[in-house]
Design a protein around this motif. Structure first.
Motif, mmCIF file in Angstrom:
data_model
loop_
_atom_site.group_PDB
_atom_site.id
_atom_site.type_symbol
_atom_site.label_atom_id
_atom_site.label_comp_id
_atom_site.label_asym_id
_atom_site.label_seq_id
_atom_site.Cartn_x
_atom_site.Cartn_y
_atom_site.Cartn_z
ATOM 1 N N ARG A 165 -71.937 -19.633 -2.346
ATOM 2 C CA ARG A 165 -73.016 -20.175 -2.133
ATOM 3 C C ARG A 165 -74.720 -19.082 -1.491
ATOM 4 O O ARG A 165 -73.983 -19.006 -0.495
ATOM 5 C CB ARG A 165 -73.691 -21.449 -1.033
ATOM 6 C CG ARG A 165 -72.425 -22.768 -1.563
ATOM 7 C CD ARG A 165 -72.369 -23.486 -1.294
ATOM 8 N NE ARG A 165 -72.625 -23.880 0.397
ATOM 9 C CZ ARG A 165 -73.133 -24.673 1.408
ATOM 10 N NH1 ARG A 165 -74.564 -25.265 1.150
ATOM 11 N NH2 ARG A 165 -73.273 -24.337 2.206
ATOM 12 N N VAL A 166 -75.560 -19.241 -2.306
ATOM 13 C CA VAL A 166 -76.114 -17.831 -1.906
ATOM 14 C C VAL A 166 -77.909 -18.489 -1.072
ATOM 15 O O VAL A 166 -78.209 -19.120 -2.029
ATOM 16 C CB VAL A 166 -77.100 -16.958 -3.282
ATOM 17 C CG1 VAL A 166 -78.202 -16.136 -3.010
ATOM 18 C CG2 VAL A 166 -75.989 -16.164 -3.990
ATOM 19 N N GLY A 167 -78.277 -18.467 -0.011
ATOM 20 C CA GLY A 167 -79.559 -18.975 0.634
ATOM 21 C C GLY A 167 -80.481 -17.939 -0.205
ATOM 22 O O GLY A 167 -80.740 -17.471 -0.372
ATOM 23 N N MET A 168 -81.027 -19.334 -0.615
ATOM 24 C CA MET A 168 -81.794 -19.921 -0.968
ATOM 25 C C MET A 168 -83.797 -20.226 -1.177
ATOM 26 O O MET A 168 -85.110 -20.590 -1.205
ATOM 27 C CB MET A 168 -82.503 -19.803 -3.102
ATOM 28 C CG MET A 168 -83.281 -19.432 -3.330
ATOM 29 S SD MET A 168 -82.734 -18.368 -4.470
ATOM 30 C CE MET A 168 -80.907 -18.052 -5.068
ATOM 31 N N GLY A 169 -83.955 -19.351 0.701
ATOM 32 C CA GLY A 169 -84.933 -19.467 2.055
ATOM 33 C C GLY A 169 -85.792 -19.111 1.166
ATOM 34 O O GLY A 169 -86.053 -18.178 0.269
ATOM 35 N N THR A 170 -87.016 -18.962 2.122
ATOM 36 C CA THR A 170 -88.447 -18.281 1.670
ATOM 37 C C THR A 170 -87.712 -16.955 1.937
ATOM 38 O O THR A 170 -87.800 -15.713 0.872
ATOM 39 C CB THR A 170 -89.565 -17.914 2.377
ATOM 40 O OG1 THR A 170 -90.024 -19.787 1.934
ATOM 41 C CG2 THR A 170 -90.668 -17.918 1.921
ATOM 42 N N SER A 171 -86.666 -16.513 2.692
ATOM 43 C CA SER A 171 -86.683 -14.988 3.123
ATOM 44 C C SER A 171 -86.036 -14.807 2.246
ATOM 45 O O SER A 171 -85.384 -13.285 1.576
ATOM 46 C CB SER A 171 -85.741 -14.904 4.457
ATOM 47 O OG SER A 171 -84.915 -16.179 4.747
ATOM 48 N N GLY A 172 -85.448 -15.648 1.874
ATOM 49 C CA GLY A 172 -84.491 -14.739 0.791
ATOM 50 C C GLY A 172 -84.875 -14.431 -0.476
ATOM 51 O O GLY A 172 -84.294 -13.651 -1.230
ATOM 52 N N ILE A 173 -85.300 -15.746 -0.866
ATOM 53 C CA ILE A 173 -85.546 -14.833 -1.738
ATOM 54 C C ILE A 173 -86.789 -13.577 -1.995
ATOM 55 O O ILE A 173 -87.242 -13.416 -3.316
ATOM 56 C CB ILE A 173 -86.901 -16.227 -2.732
ATOM 57 C CG1 ILE A 173 -85.936 -17.737 -2.859
ATOM 58 C CG2 ILE A 173 -87.512 -16.082 -3.498
ATOM 59 C CD1 ILE A 173 -87.360 -18.914 -2.664
#
Lengths: 132, 181
Positions: A37-45
């Motif tokens: 699972r890849v973290g796709m929050g604002t900071s991740g993106i």
């Protein structure tokens, strides 16, 4: 390969697709799958999580790793984005921080294939301190 | 965010967390009116008027793991940099609509980026949500809807890598054609 432009074209390619999928399904068992699972929050993106997720999807497919690659919300490790959580069958999930393509490659080759631990693992108890 | 598709990826995460079953992404390019509009609509839990007022504040977030939320503020800032703006309408229990308008030919308007890739990422990771994507340019439009695709594929899972690859290609072809106009 012919170009697919419409739903009608897609329908024509269905049998081709089905054969590709059924080839793989024979080896499939849901419990034996690796879940990434890849973290796709604002900071991740903003740190490139999309590229890392695409890399992981392509490479697990190419290297025949039976894995589900999916996205998740923010894991709360904004200082270490992009973050990737890997859950091997029957094991606790492990979160890797600051994942670039090189590290993603190591995650597949070393951690998923051989179970070797890598640098940059975010300790699990990190978030549970508050909860206790 | 490097491009508009990444903003969309980011904003849709809010819809997912709001428990949406349907998410609509609507892009309207009008070179005559010089506007580039992006609307993201969901049927998630929505927000009350108080929360709507505060979401553009970077120090507001509905999340509990942190105290800052930059998704909407960054989107707003980017729109405003081109001379555009962003509006949010939300009804608790009904859903939320976020509309950003960029000035089309402004040098600060980011390119769209890899929209097909973003769509396939969202669709593949959220099988329970139906996505629709409409992209129009000066009246010509392309429409993509997961319901139609699922029907055409007759129950084949959109999470399958091969299926995603074909769909991505299909969207890419259509957007390229639209862009050539």
């Amino acid at each position: 390969m012919t170009k697919i432009k419409s739903l009608a074209d897609l329908k024509k390619m269905k049998s081709d697709l089905q054969s590709k999928i059924s080839l793989r399904e024979k080896s499939e068992n849901p419990e034996g799958k690796v879940v990434i699972r890849v973290g796709m929050g604002t900071s991740g993106i903003a740190s490139g999580a999309k590229e890392i997720m695409e890399f992981l999807m392509e490479e697990t497919e190419k290297r025949n790793v039976d894995a589900i690659v999916t996205q998740t919300g923010d894991m709360g490790y904004s200082y270490a984005e992009p973050t990737v959580e890997v859950k091997l069958p029957d094991q606790d999930p492990v979160v890797f921080g600051d994942v670039d393509k090189k590290k993603a490659d190591n995650i597949i080759e070393k951690y998923i294939k051989n179970g070797e631990l890598l640098d940059g693992i975010i300790p699990q108890n990190y978030e549970t301190i508050d909860k206790k | 965010m490097k491009d508009l598709s990444l903003h969309i990826l980011d904003i849709v995460q809010n819809s997912i967390r709001a428990g949406a079953r349907n998410v609509g992404i609507d892009i309207r390019e009008d070179t005559r009116a010089n506007t580039y509009g992006i609307t993201i609509k969901d049927d998630g839990c929505g927000m009350d008027a108080e929360a709507v007022k505060r979401v553009t504040d970077p120090y507001f977030t509905s999340r509990t793991s942190r105290h800052v939320g930059l998704g909407i503020p960054l989107f707003l800032q980017n729109a405003q940099q081109t001379g555009g703006d962003l509006q949010i309408e939300s009804v608790p229990g009904k859903g939320t609509r976020i509309k950003a308008v960029f000035v089309h030919d402004n040098i600060d308007r980011p390119p769209l980026g890899d929209m097909p890739g973003v769509l396939m990422m969202l669709i593949g990771s959220n099988p329970a949500i139906e996505f629709s994507y409409r992209h129009s340019k000066n009246g010509q439009e392309y429409l993509f809807d997961t319901r139609e695709v699922k029907e055409a594929l007759d129950g084949m899972s959109l999470e399958e890598y091969q299926v995603r690859k074909y769909l991505k290609e299909m969207i890419q072809e259509n957007l390229q054609e639209l862009n050539a106009l």
